[in-house]
Design an enzyme around this catalytic site. Sequence first.
Site, PDB file in Angstrom:
ATOM      1  N   HIS A 101      19.640  19.745  15.816  1.00 27.48           N
ATOM      2  CA  HIS A 101      18.384  21.424  16.257  1.00 27.48           C
ATOM      3  C   HIS A 101      17.721  20.688  16.835  1.00 27.48           C
ATOM      4  O   HIS A 101      16.377  20.095  16.221  1.00 27.48           O
ATOM      5  CB  HIS A 101      18.892  21.603  14.936  1.00 27.48           C
ATOM      6  N   ASP A 104      14.635  19.937  14.721  1.00 29.20           N
ATOM      7  CA  ASP A 104      14.579  18.705  13.481  1.00 29.20           C
ATOM      8  C   ASP A 104      14.461  17.429  14.077  1.00 29.20           C
ATOM      9  O   ASP A 104      13.436  16.667  13.472  1.00 29.20           O
ATOM     10  CB  ASP A 104      16.053  17.931  13.227  1.00 29.20           C
ATOM     11  N   ASP A 338      27.520  15.584   9.337  1.00 34.80           N
ATOM     12  CA  ASP A 338      27.085  16.855   8.758  1.00 34.80           C
ATOM     13  C   ASP A 338      26.970  16.503   7.141  1.00 34.80           C
ATOM     14  O   ASP A 338      28.120  17.541   6.193  1.00 34.80           O
ATOM     15  CB  ASP A 338      27.564  18.008   9.094  1.00 34.80           C
TER      16      ASP A 338
HETATM   17  C1  XLS Z   1      25.378  25.094   7.836  1.00 36.93           C
HETATM   18  C2  XLS Z   1      25.809  24.375   9.275  1.00 36.93           C
HETATM   19  C3  XLS Z   1      24.869  23.363  10.523  1.00 36.93           C
HETATM   20  C4  XLS Z   1      25.645  23.279  11.476  1.00 36.93           C
HETATM   21  C5  XLS Z   1      24.509  23.642  12.950  1.00 36.93           C
HETATM   22  O1  XLS Z   1      26.478  24.958   7.407  1.00 36.93           O
HETATM   23  O2  XLS Z   1      26.760  23.226   8.852  1.00 36.93           O
HETATM   24  O3  XLS Z   1      24.213  21.995   9.927  1.00 36.93           O
HETATM   25  O4  XLS Z   1      26.150  22.057  11.319  1.00 36.93           O
HETATM   26  O5  XLS Z   1      23.775  24.235  13.083  1.00 36.93           O
HETATM   27 CA    CA Z   2      27.895  21.611  10.262  1.00 34.66          CA
HETATM   28 CA    CA Z   3      27.520  22.762   5.985  1.00 41.49          CA
END
Ligand code: XLS
Ligand code: CA
Ligand code: CA
Length: 438
Positions: A101, A104, A338
């Site tokens: 992001h 980040d 993630d």
């Molecule tokens: C949040 C999301 C986020 C997205 C990117 O739950 O997983 O991290 O992957 O904005």
């Molecule tokens: Ca995500």
């Molecule tokens: Ca998530």
Amino acid sequence: MSEFFKDIPEIKFEGKDSTNPFAFKYYDAKRVIMGKTMEEHLPFAMAWWHNLCAAGVDMFGQATADKSFGQTPGTMEHAKAKVDAGFEFMKKLGIKYFCFHDVDLVPEADDINETNRRLDEISDYILEKMKGTEIKCLWGTANMFGNPRFMNGAGSTNSADVFCFAAAQVKKALDITVKLGGRGYVFWGGREGYETLLNTDMKFEQENIANLMHMAVEYGRSIGFKGDFYIEPKPKEPMKHQYDFDAATAIGFLRQYGLDKDFKMNIEANHATLAGHSFQHELRVSAINGMLGSVDANQGDPLLGWDTDEFPCNVYDSTMAMYEILKAGGLTGGFNFDSKNRRPSYTFEDMFHAFILGMDTFALGLIKAAEMIEDGRVDNFIKERYSSYNDGIGKKIREKSTSLTECADYACKLKKPELPGSGRQEYLEGVLNNIILR
Ligand code: XLS
Ligand code: CA
Ligand code: CA
């Protein structure tokens, strides 16, 4: 430049009998499976936010991990140290992609012009760092949920001024994604939803989200972005209801607003389960609609009703996911972890254990999914199950060359059909066990 993960070696493949905690047991990058190497099947990515930013803060407690990397958080020196640490981390694991992001990468300033300047500076620094490596950006995104201005949404906000700030962030995040060679660009609509319908014009909000996405496509294409835009469905959290509830809903939205040529799905396992689906279900829905783009590789906890973003360890789930992905011909995107360490796993070693776990889980899933396909018992069963459509009236139904009257006459002539055949679920589950556990 100092080494951050000093005592941790480059992670190599040692095979399933290895007990070395810093070795892969299943992920063997150059091993060929169904005509492609494992690393071609599995473009793994590091999520900047979890790995380099998140330090274990939760609703009840402070940080447990130290992610300062020797600098003061909130400074550009810290932002650069995160780049250095991130690249060392990815190189040691053989990871070729990262996702980010905007916020980040740099601390957000009060004035968006200053934030943008910082983003230029850090993306120059990352670009320099990428030289001589194979590391690239998988996808970028704009954080349009953290800053208080987005409390009522970004594209869906009631404030036209805030909408423009969302536009400005998307524009800049697209610039950086293109600059860093990103394969994709993600929209995750964390605040694109509502808390109550009493204050919400749903149609208006959805139209505006689509407007923002159209603007993004137009701008992205104008600066040479050739990759896919992605919607990442999630039903709730932080909002009570989010418009991108699941893959089927998001695909319907994209078709409704003429965005389906430029967008695909980024499917996150934990979001699938929050929507009451399996990860496999969301992948299948995306694949049969030609919308399978990328994956956020994690898992939820079956006992918890929120987004726990755990590193994936469930081999049944990764096998079924890889089965869907192999059948769909692979991803145009990749596998972004993630995922975050559990709060008590706060050391640098834990960061490596987590990625080794996740990469091995998907590698084993890939091996087992390929075995399932080569074994053929599951696919042959499915083929046989629908075989009544191969000829006769079944064939005519498939070819759309019959009518309701002809089908009804056919039924009346039969008087009573035979039962349609056993679904053999327990047999098939046994086949799956047989393949996974051998
Ligand atoms: C949040 C999301 C986020 C997205 C990117 O739950 O997983 O991290 O992957 O904005
Ligand atoms: Ca995500
Ligand atoms: Ca998530």
